[in-house]
Design a protein around this motif. Structure first.
Motif, PDB file in Angstrom:
ATOM      1  N   ALA A  34       4.302   7.932  11.597  1.00 44.38           N
ATOM      2  CA  ALA A  34       5.317   7.955  12.652  1.00 44.38           C
ATOM      3  C   ALA A  34       5.056   9.084  13.647  1.00 44.38           C
ATOM      4  N   VAL A  35       4.731  10.271  13.150  1.00 49.35           N
ATOM      5  CA  VAL A  35       4.444  11.395  14.043  1.00 49.35           C
ATOM      6  C   VAL A  35       3.156  11.138  14.818  1.00 49.35           C
ATOM      7  N   ALA A  36       2.126  10.636  14.131  1.00 50.18           N
ATOM      8  CA  ALA A  36       0.852  10.358  14.811  1.00 50.18           C
ATOM      9  C   ALA A  36       1.005   9.248  15.848  1.00 50.18           C
ATOM     10  N   ALA A  37       1.861   8.272  15.570  1.00 49.87           N
ATOM     11  CA  ALA A  37       2.089   7.212  16.554  1.00 49.87           C
ATOM     12  C   ALA A  37       2.737   7.779  17.809  1.00 49.87           C
ATOM     13  N   ALA A  38       3.629   8.739  17.636  1.00 45.16           N
ATOM     14  CA  ALA A  38       4.220   9.396  18.800  1.00 45.16           C
ATOM     15  C   ALA A  38       3.141  10.142  19.584  1.00 45.16           C
ATOM     16  N   TRP A  54     -12.347  14.025  20.328  1.00 44.76           N
ATOM     17  CA  TRP A  54     -12.133  15.395  19.843  1.00 44.76           C
ATOM     18  C   TRP A  54     -10.648  15.665  19.636  1.00 44.76           C
ATOM     19  N   GLN A  55      -9.797  15.225  20.554  1.00 44.11           N
ATOM     20  CA  GLN A  55      -8.358  15.428  20.396  1.00 44.11           C
ATOM     21  C   GLN A  55      -7.838  14.685  19.172  1.00 44.11           C
ATOM     22  N   ILE A  63      -6.204  16.675  15.962  1.00 41.18           N
ATOM     23  CA  ILE A  63      -4.862  16.371  15.469  1.00 41.18           C
ATOM     24  C   ILE A  63      -4.920  15.939  14.002  1.00 41.18           C
ATOM     25  N   SER A  64      -5.879  15.108  13.666  1.00 38.40           N
ATOM     26  CA  SER A  64      -6.015  14.671  12.277  1.00 38.40           C
ATOM     27  C   SER A  64      -6.290  15.845  11.358  1.00 38.40           C
ATOM     28  N   LEU A  65      -7.099  16.798  11.792  1.00 40.49           N
ATOM     29  CA  LEU A  65      -7.377  17.979  10.969  1.00 40.49           C
ATOM     30  C   LEU A  65      -6.147  18.863  10.808  1.00 40.49           C
ATOM     31  N   VAL A  66      -5.328  18.967  11.841  1.00 44.43           N
ATOM     32  CA  VAL A  66      -4.067  19.709  11.715  1.00 44.43           C
ATOM     33  C   VAL A  66      -3.197  19.048  10.640  1.00 44.43           C
ATOM     34  N   PHE A  67      -3.109  17.725  10.678  1.00 44.52           N
ATOM     35  CA  PHE A  67      -2.347  17.003   9.657  1.00 44.52           C
ATOM     36  C   PHE A  67      -2.905  17.294   8.270  1.00 44.52           C
ATOM     37  N   VAL A  68      -4.218  17.185   8.112  1.00 44.47           N
ATOM     38  CA  VAL A  68      -4.839  17.371   6.806  1.00 44.47           C
ATOM     39  C   VAL A  68      -4.607  18.791   6.289  1.00 44.47           C
ATOM     40  N   VAL A  89      -5.828   9.460   7.185  1.00 44.14           N
ATOM     41  CA  VAL A  89      -5.782   8.022   7.477  1.00 44.14           C
ATOM     42  C   VAL A  89      -4.563   7.683   8.331  1.00 44.14           C
ATOM     43  N   ALA A  90      -3.401   8.208   7.939  1.00 45.15           N
ATOM     44  CA  ALA A  90      -2.177   7.915   8.699  1.00 45.15           C
ATOM     45  C   ALA A  90      -2.267   8.474  10.117  1.00 45.15           C
ATOM     46  N   ALA A  91      -2.852   9.655  10.269  1.00 43.53           N
ATOM     47  CA  ALA A  91      -3.001  10.231  11.604  1.00 43.53           C
ATOM     48  C   ALA A  91      -3.924   9.380  12.462  1.00 43.53           C
ATOM     49  N   GLN A  92      -5.053   8.969  11.903  1.00 40.04           N
ATOM     50  CA  GLN A  92      -5.990   8.141  12.668  1.00 40.04           C
ATOM     51  C   GLN A  92      -5.368   6.796  13.043  1.00 40.04           C
TER      52      GLN A  92
END
Length: 184
Positions: free
Chosen positions: A17-21, A31-32, A36-41, A142-145
């Motif tokens: 939900a956050v990544a979709a936003a 790169w962005q 973002i995915s690395l911040v999530f991880v 995965v969810a972020a991507q």
């Protein structure tokens, strides 16, 4: 294994939900998306460790009541997710895109508070730590991507529904944990 999945999958819905936003805010470059995915991880994989340390210490101190407290904590997280809604996802999305340094750390913490609480619960129900952390980190990536990829195409109400579904799943998990303890 089922209990591990029950803890991790609702977090994936919240992360999505956050990544979709974020995806809806037009994340342009590879790169962005990776950043973002690395911040999530990092935050979603790391915060449970803090919660785990607190939960394990508490579990040793309170004994058999720990299982009921873990279930109550999971239910509380689910209720919080239902009541909090998705109102601030758009604001977080735009701030994550442009943040650096301590601001990014603060935002990373804000998107991983449910993982902190889940870590607390993990310590109380004594799930295998390495498997939980690896699963949370994997689901965060995965969810972020996925969220970034489809975020621009889904309406805001669907993002909110994903977070509500995660809340309901956690409430059901907490109820299951209580029922499991009562049946012993």
């Amino acid at each position: 294994m089922l209990k591990l999945l029950a803890f991790v999958l609702p977090l994936g819905l919240d992360s999505f939900a956050v990544a979709a936003a974020l995806g809806a805010s037009q994340v342009a470059t590879a790169w962005q998306r990776l950043r973002i995915s690395l911040v999530f991880v990092i935050f979603e994989g790391g915060m449970p460790l803090i919660g785990l340390a607190l939960g394990s210490a508490l579990a040793r101190g309170i004994g058999h009541i720990a299982d009921y407290l873990a279930a109550a904590a999971v239910i509380g997280i689910g209720i919080w997710m239902l009541l909090a809604g998705d109102a601030d996802s758009e604001g977080k999305a735009s701030r994550i895109m442009t943040s650096r340094g301590l601001a990014l750390v603060g935002l990373g913490i804000s998107i991983s508070l449910d993982e902190l609480a889940i870590g607390f619960s993990i310590g109380l129900v004594q799930l295998p730590v390495s498997a939980v952390i690896a699963a949370i980190a994997l689901q965060a990536f995965v969810a972020a991507q996925l969220g970034l990829a489809v975020g621009a195409t889904i309406a805001g109400r669907w993002r909110e529904r994903a977070e509500q579904l995660a809340g309901i799943a956690l409430i059901l998990l907490g109820a299951y944990l209580i029922a499991e303890q009562l049946s012993r």
